[in-house]
Design an enzyme around this catalytic site. Structure first.
Site, PDB file in Angstrom:
ATOM      1  N   CYS E  80       0.844  -1.193   0.000  1.00 27.25           N
ATOM      2  CA  CYS E  80       0.000   0.000   0.000  1.00 27.25           C
ATOM      3  C   CYS E  80       0.884   1.250   0.000  1.00 27.25           C
ATOM      4  O   CYS E  80       1.889   1.311   0.700  1.00 27.25           O
ATOM      5  CB  CYS E  80      -0.858  -0.060   1.266  1.00 27.25           C
ATOM      6  SG  CYS E  80      -2.112   1.188   1.386  1.00 27.25           S
ATOM      7  N   HIS E  81       0.517   2.248  -0.794  1.00 26.54           N
ATOM      8  CA  HIS E  81       1.292   3.490  -0.852  1.00 26.54           C
ATOM      9  C   HIS E  81       0.982   4.367   0.354  1.00 26.54           C
ATOM     10  O   HIS E  81      -0.174   4.496   0.741  1.00 26.54           O
ATOM     11  CB  HIS E  81       0.926   4.267  -2.116  1.00 26.54           C
ATOM     12  CG  HIS E  81       1.294   3.566  -3.377  1.00 26.54           C
ATOM     13  ND1 HIS E  81       0.491   2.606  -3.945  1.00 26.54           N
ATOM     14  CD2 HIS E  81       2.383   3.671  -4.181  1.00 26.54           C
ATOM     15  CE1 HIS E  81       1.073   2.141  -5.047  1.00 26.54           C
ATOM     16  NE2 HIS E  81       2.214   2.764  -5.215  1.00 26.54           N
ATOM     17  N   GLU E 118      -7.086   2.483   3.333  1.00 24.02           N
ATOM     18  CA  GLU E 118      -7.151   3.295   4.543  1.00 24.02           C
ATOM     19  C   GLU E 118      -8.522   3.139   5.203  1.00 24.02           C
ATOM     20  O   GLU E 118      -8.633   2.997   6.433  1.00 24.02           O
ATOM     21  CB  GLU E 118      -6.886   4.765   4.201  1.00 24.02           C
ATOM     22  CG  GLU E 118      -5.417   5.118   3.985  1.00 24.02           C
ATOM     23  CD  GLU E 118      -4.849   4.627   2.647  1.00 24.02           C
ATOM     24  OE1 GLU E 118      -5.629   4.136   1.796  1.00 24.02           O
ATOM     25  OE2 GLU E 118      -3.624   4.744   2.455  1.00 24.02           O
ATOM     26  N   ASP E 132     -11.805  -5.658  21.851  1.00 23.69           N
ATOM     27  CA  ASP E 132     -10.905  -5.625  23.006  1.00 23.69           C
ATOM     28  C   ASP E 132     -11.624  -5.115  24.257  1.00 23.69           C
ATOM     29  O   ASP E 132     -11.428  -5.659  25.352  1.00 23.69           O
ATOM     30  CB  ASP E 132      -9.704  -4.721  22.690  1.00 23.69           C
ATOM     31  CG  ASP E 132      -8.704  -4.653  23.828  1.00 23.69           C
ATOM     32  OD1 ASP E 132      -8.392  -5.703  24.416  1.00 23.69           O
ATOM     33  OD2 ASP E 132      -8.214  -3.548  24.127  1.00 23.69           O
TER      34      ASP E 132
END
Lengths: 163, 163, 163, 163, 163, 163
Positions: E80-81, E118, E132
């Site tokens: 990924c860039h 993203e 969590d």
């Protein structure tokens, strides 16, 4: 340098990569020392070492980068275990005749796995930082001969490079 | 390798380190290619390259580590500018006679500063990852001759290693 | 210090936090300067500044830490935009009478959002690094008055602290 | 605040920086509490604290940033040891008369080295996050008086700020 | 969902992975929206949503984690860039009947490559953070149906999920 | 899946988030296994699995990303404890009929807190990496059913998903 060959420990029976499971290893005090060398052209070396040219700042910056990289080693090397280092140090020695900066990194931990990668990474990143700071004077700088010099602790015990 | 010596660009007049201010530079397309070599003992090299021993997985793991490191270069090298890479690639070629793995990394960006450090860092971390995965077979592996091979773009234009 | 009050830009209409969308802002050259101060006890200050005690190394280490932190600002501050810095610099000045180290950080970018947070973060982490290196001599060291001194660029234009 | 002065522990005999080697220290339960304060202009403070303005979200965001920063402390502070934290907490208290937000961070570990830096870093990054979220209303916000309040554990035992 | 199949863009002719070179792509404004869902047991859902149980703090913590992860996406996803995001936002909606928390993330940039990863990463890490914080009440929580909902910008233009 | 409901352990009495203090917990050997699934369109699945199309490289890249993410879990999940993993592994199995890639991650440590989040994070990031590498062939790929399958160690002992 031709010690008895074990299997590649990071491959499982199917030839796929894996982290070595260190859960059953006994924690021992472990030390690793790695070294490497940065070779500059004569003019770049002269520039780096000439009085008042901030040699101390440059070396200190490389030292800081190397120490930080040792602590972040497991973030960079995929199959390396993260572990809390008790010590990471980076030292330099200059060879005016050869126009080289020798780098030595020492790492120590009390843990279930060795710290060779941390020491090798510290040397590499310190060398890259020197390259970065001197590359305006010499794009051709070479990072040479990064290798392990010494390790102790763990099942395989003490090892010392023979040269 | 003895090009005209500029000043160490990362030192200010007081001899203190500083990042080079690239705010006034024109963005251009920039490429950098770096290379290095991992030298193994003959038995370790044989183990790495023997059929069915996961050579592809090992090299791919080193490639992934190198690409990730190129993207994280500015986190590691204190005075290096962070910039979005348009491309980062890592390739390997094996030399059976010399028992070495040659690594070449190419980085490209369209920006105000070069990507030499990204390419040098990719080679270094790919080499460290190979070391890590083969060190059970040979602690004495040496990472050799990491250097810049080519760069283009920016005010200084094209540069090619003469060897 | 009592400028006209805008809304808290990081809250949406429902009172939930959000990143400001800077997609429509024009990229301009932006500068920010932040400052802060580290106050030591007299003995600790004497130790830091006495000749041969490595003051330069300590300050350089704090400078490197500050520059690295500026580049990593968006990793630390949740709603801060990541952006490539054209420049990040950290400077120190010592006040022997007050036993303080003043820190000033300058950041520059050409982008769609300001670099105040980068400069503030650089000062903070440089100060923490000084604390870390001097805390064996004085646990009571205080980091004081970290604030923005100057900014320019963007729609709100130039701003200068009035004191 | 003028305790007996030890040497700067991060300098070796040559005046070069180094990480303290904690390999020989006994692991003990260690706690550190740090504090700091963010001072806003009256209008900005009013905006932050007025009902329905998301004060809880803003403070929670700063808390999360502080806790994450405590865990990443050794990545930021060059000579700080990485260690697994057993606990990191960040609390706020508002002073309407002074227009300040007081921040307190508590860290605990069972290890070979103290967690003062983790607590100081948590306070600093929580303060920076508050600054970031309120800076549209007041660029002049000041981060004040970040200091250690308490520590226990390790050879030097318990220490408490005298004020 | 069965659009015309292109090649796997991350493989070169030799079947080796590579980053796509985006250097020649035109920068355009790009948006991506991703979504996912966290399914809790009825008792855990009741606990999360009951008044005074800090539901707002839990969701805000997940939002912060998601936004931070969006900015760090290129550190996690190898090919990924990295690119500066103009905006990253994470929203939640609760379904009392289904005992689920739906997550939606929006990312925007003006750049040479899309921001699907993203947005997908923001949803994933926000979901993990919810897991969590609720796992003490229900270890069996399931993260479901993370997928792209919308994208615009770039050569392939607008795309919208058909369901 | 409807086990006895405990309180949300990450909220204090004031309904504010907090890290659980694990300082008093006994270190035990802890294992966690998590799983998830990536569902592709038939053409994309065919492309991924067809001979000579680098399936091994793609899966290995996802494996490396998952392992690295497991080690960086506490950087991503705000209230998760950082701890040194003794092992992190990621495996894949392909279901040609369903056009899915099943992912399973195993993590182990000897510590004061469990490694469920590390295993869940490894699965999530491995799945995101597969999505990234196949999205040119199918934007509609879905990441499904990430959940815990097994855990052992700690006070709550062994737990196994009932399905």
């Amino acid at each position: 340098m031709t010690e008895p060959v074990a299997a590649l420990s990071h491959l499982d029976d199917a030839g796929q990569i894996r982290m070595v499971d260190v859960g059953a290893k006994t924690p021992t005090l472990r030390t690793a020392i790695a070294r490497g060398r940065v070779r500059l052209s004569a003019p770049a070396y002269a520039l780096l070492t000439q009085p008042g040219q901030g040699k101390g700042e440059v070396l200190n910056t490389a030292r800081v980068a190397g120490i930080l990289a040792a602590k972040r080693c497991a973030d960079l090397i995929p199959l390396c275990h993260s572990l809390p280092l008790a010590f990471a140090g980076v030292d330099f020695s200059l060879d005016d005749a050869a126009c080289t900066v020798a780098i030595r990194a020492t790492c120590r931990t009390s843990g279930q796995t060795g710290v060779e990668m941390e020491a090798m990474t510290a040397v590499s990143v310190a060398a890259l930082t020197l390259y970065d700071m001197c590359k305006a004077a010499d794009k051709g700088i070479v990072i040479e001969d990064i290798c392990l010099e010494y390790k102790s602790g763990g099942k395989s015990g003490e090892w010392r490079r023979e040269d």
